[in-house]
Write an enzyme that holds these catalytic residues in place. Structure first.
Site, PDB file in Angstrom:
ATOM      1  N   TYR A 132       0.852  -1.188   0.000  1.00 52.39           N
ATOM      2  CA  TYR A 132       0.000   0.000   0.000  1.00 52.39           C
ATOM      3  C   TYR A 132       0.888   1.238   0.000  1.00 52.39           C
ATOM      4  O   TYR A 132       1.900   1.302   0.711  1.00 52.39           O
ATOM      5  CB  TYR A 132      -0.901   0.031   1.236  1.00 52.39           C
ATOM      6  N   GLU A 182      -3.384   7.642  -4.196  1.00 48.32           N
ATOM      7  CA  GLU A 182      -3.333   6.339  -3.525  1.00 48.32           C
ATOM      8  C   GLU A 182      -3.110   5.218  -4.525  1.00 48.32           C
ATOM      9  O   GLU A 182      -3.724   5.205  -5.595  1.00 48.32           O
ATOM     10  CB  GLU A 182      -4.643   6.098  -2.759  1.00 48.32           C
TER      11      GLU A 182
END
Length: 388
Positions: free
Chosen positions: A109, A197
């Protein structure tokens, strides 16, 4: 303003961030054509909506034939996708993104956002990426890595290495990650982003680091200088009333309750919603008409409120500092007459010329409920909503 995944990946590619090849499609036939152009034997069909959690909601399908590509696309297009990040109605799927399937060795992530406490852009990363990143952050926060970038220095190699080593990358992957991190940082700054993101950022079967998904949010206050990005806007993914409010320069957020609020000032609006809930009610919206509330703005605000079929009662809570309460009262009375309000309206006004404003409301001949203070207003509007 949010961008779709395929739009985010187009920007990623411009900034040297590796992404799988893919094409956007609006029909099953276009999806099949996209798969044929990509070649290979495995494709991923992804619903394009402005929400996370698509995989768990059925919005991402891995398929191994063009017939299955068509079936997956047909099952998504024209439907509404409901995830944990959408309302109960979900968001419309008008397009799907067909991309080459990737062999995933590891899921990581990576994101960038502004730390408002320090005023610095921060990288947030975790070796436990994928669909359950929210759960990772909640239950095992020690697995989250944070690196802030000082505005005077910008991103440095030491920042990239700290993140790469924290993610367990090694060898060529460290250099690949640095390229990605630098590209994301430049994109974030150039595009006036509020969020960038990548979830997941993967290590594929060949050991290469690739951005498998992408999400970009653009700061609304910067849109005047980001016209190329504005052209990417998909209003079908936005709340219609929030969009109309934005065009009228009103701050509006839809909620799930049945008591509408019209307030001047964001802090007072938050307090108003809290007090409504304290007395057993449920706010239908956040609506800040601003410090310079006028009859015209009040009328637009009432129109927004009346567009919501869930609303059973309205609370107007105005503190007259810059604006006079008698002027607000005239605006409320005028809007009520112009629009033919059929819902109970509780009005609490305090501040400059408040007595004159209350007198105007009481003598208007309209069914307006005047409250003496915020507590009285909350009790009255909750009771009025319960009677509807």
């Amino acid at each position: 303003m949010n961008l779709h995944e395929y739009q985010s990946k187009q920007l990623f590619a411009r900034y040297g961030i590796p992404v799988p090849s893919g094409f956007v499609a609006s029909t099953p036939a276009e999806a099949v054509d996209a798969a044929k152009r990509l070649g290979g034997a495995v494709w991923v069909v992804k619903a394009q909506v402005h929400a996370g959690g698509r995989g768990k909601a059925g919005g991402v399908k891995v398929v191994k034939s063009t017939a299955d590509v068509a079936t997956a696309a047909a099952g998504m297009l024209g439907q509404r996708l409901k995830t944990k990040q959408t309302s109960a109605e979900g968001l419309p799927i008008n397009q799907v993104y067909v991309e080459t399937g990737s062999k995933i060795d590891r899921e990581l992530y990576l994101s960038l956002l502004l730390n408002r406490d320090t005023g610095r852009v921060a990288f947030v990363a975790s070796a436990a990426g994928g669909m359950d990143i929210e759960e990772v952050a909640a239950k095992t926060p020690e697995k989250i890595i944070r690196v802030e970038i000082h505005p005077a220095t910008g991103i440095q190699g030491s920042h990239c290495r700290t993140l790469a080593f924290g993610l367990g990358l090694k060898g060529k992957q460290v250099a690949q990650f640095e390229q990605i991190a630098r590209g994301l940082f430049k994109l974030y700054m150039d595009c006036d982003a509020s969020l960038v993101e990548v979830n997941p950022l993967i290590v594929n079967g060949d050991g290469d680091v690739i951005a498998l998904d992408g999400k970009i949010g653009i700061e609304d206050n910067s849109l005047f200088r980001q016209q190329a990005l504005v052209e990417m806007r998909d209003t079908s993914q936005e709340d219609e009333m929030e969009r109309i409010a934005g065009e009228a320069d009103l701050n509006y957020v839809s909620l799930d309750g049945d008591i509408a609020c019209m307030v001047n000032g964001a802090g007072l609006a938050m307090a108003t919603m809290d007090v409504i809930q304290l007395y057993g009610g449920s706010p239908a919206n956040f609506l800040d008409v601003g410090g310079g509330a006028t009859r015209e703005r009040v009328t637009v605000a009432f129109k927004l409120i009346l567009n919501n079929p869930k609303v059973k009662a309205i609370l107007v809570n105005i503190f007259g500092g810059i604006v006079r309460c008698d002027m607000i009262a005239e605006g409320v009375i005028g809007a009520a007459r112009d629009l033919g309000l059929h819902l109970p309206v509780v009005v609490r006004i305090e501040g400059t010329n408040a007595p004159q404003g209350r007198k105007l409301l009481a003598e208007s001949g309209l069914d307006l409920i005047v409250a003496t203070d915020l507590t009285d207003a909350a009790r009255k509007v909750v009771a009025a909503a319960a009677r509807k």
